[in-house]
Design an enzyme around this catalytic site. Sequence first.
Site, short mmCIF file in Angstrom:
data_model
loop_
_atom_site.label_atom_id
_atom_site.label_comp_id
_atom_site.label_asym_id
_atom_site.label_seq_id
_atom_site.Cartn_x
_atom_site.Cartn_y
_atom_site.Cartn_z
N ASN A 9 112.07 35.47 51.68
CA ASN A 9 112.30 34.84 52.97
C ASN A 9 111.31 33.69 53.11
O ASN A 9 110.13 33.91 53.34
CB ASN A 9 112.10 35.88 54.09
N LYS A 11 111.11 31.52 55.36
CA LYS A 11 110.79 31.22 56.76
C LYS A 11 110.82 29.69 56.99
O LYS A 11 111.62 29.01 56.34
CB LYS A 11 109.45 31.85 57.15
N HIS A 96 115.25 39.78 62.06
CA HIS A 96 113.85 39.71 61.65
C HIS A 96 112.96 39.81 62.89
O HIS A 96 113.32 39.29 63.95
CB HIS A 96 113.59 38.39 60.90
N GLU A 98 110.44 38.24 63.76
CA GLU A 98 110.07 36.95 64.35
C GLU A 98 111.20 36.44 65.25
O GLU A 98 110.95 35.78 66.27
CB GLU A 98 109.73 35.95 63.22
N GLU A 168 110.35 46.36 57.93
CA GLU A 168 109.17 45.48 57.96
C GLU A 168 108.30 45.85 59.16
O GLU A 168 108.61 45.44 60.29
CB GLU A 168 109.60 44.01 58.09
N GLY A 174 102.56 39.02 57.21
CA GLY A 174 101.68 37.86 57.18
C GLY A 174 100.23 38.19 57.49
O GLY A 174 99.42 37.29 57.72
N SER A 213 103.53 41.77 53.72
CA SER A 213 102.42 41.56 52.78
C SER A 213 102.66 42.23 51.43
O SER A 213 101.73 42.73 50.80
CB SER A 213 101.10 42.02 53.40
P1 13P Z 1 104.90 38.43 54.37
O1 13P Z 1 105.32 38.87 52.97
O2 13P Z 1 104.39 37.04 54.41
O3 13P Z 1 104.03 39.43 55.03
O4 13P Z 1 106.27 38.38 55.23
C1 13P Z 1 107.13 39.44 55.20
C2 13P Z 1 108.37 39.06 55.90
O5 13P Z 1 108.39 38.91 57.10
C3 13P Z 1 109.58 38.83 55.10
O6 13P Z 1 110.70 38.71 55.90
#
Ligand code: 13P
Length: 250
Positions: A9, A11, A96, A98, A168, A174, A213
Amino acid sequence: MRKKIVAGNWKMNTTVPEGVKLAQDVVAKLSEVPSDVNLVVAPSFVHIAQVGEVVNGTSVGLSAQNCADEVKGAYTGEVSAQMLSSIGVKYVILGHSERREYYGETNEKLVKKVNLALAEGLTPIFCVGEKLEERKADKHFDVVGEQVKEVLFTLSAEQMANVVIAYEPVWAIGTGETATKEQAQEIHAFIRATLAEKFGALAEEISILYGGSCKPSNAQELFAQKDIDGGLIGGAALKAEDFIAIAKSF
Ligand code: 13P
């Protein structure tokens, strides 16, 4: 046998030329990845057509990070599932954290998005996961169970067979902090048991990915867990070398 999937992803990262280069670098290293591991890249909408040209004809699947909750029409700024499928997109990340947190995405909206995506032949990568305060209050099973039930329990078995789930934990995204392999396995098994309440044996066929992560140094112990079928990778997917190293971790 459940599908093993490692999805990147991206982003809101990379310019289009940088994204094209990243996709080229992933494709160049594809021969290192075991053939039973399905790689997926999810760039932004702006990148999709050009990244698609790079991955078309390879085993790398193309994903979007979102789609609209309406079919078509006067929805300025939105991108429909049909638009995505018309240019060879195969997957779409939906729900997601976010998007839930910053863009008001509700389970109700997600039911519409999942249905529209499936109707266009896209595979939703449906995300679930609890926030830190929910984990601390020991509410993670309730929160994740509700996300699964309110959205996925509305589907037919035929639809559900084409959905991938990503767990997740929001506190691990992150942050550099990963769920331990025991924490991840426990909730993946819970998600599968929840699915089985409605879909029976089909639950055993659904791929459930871990995200948060996930990186080359911890992917192996996570992917070795019985109910973890791969990863949804954020930061580490922005470096082809790390993304490929993760895909080699099964
Ligand atoms: P990170 O791997 O940067 O923690 O992000 C995970 C994520 O949100 C994938 O959709």
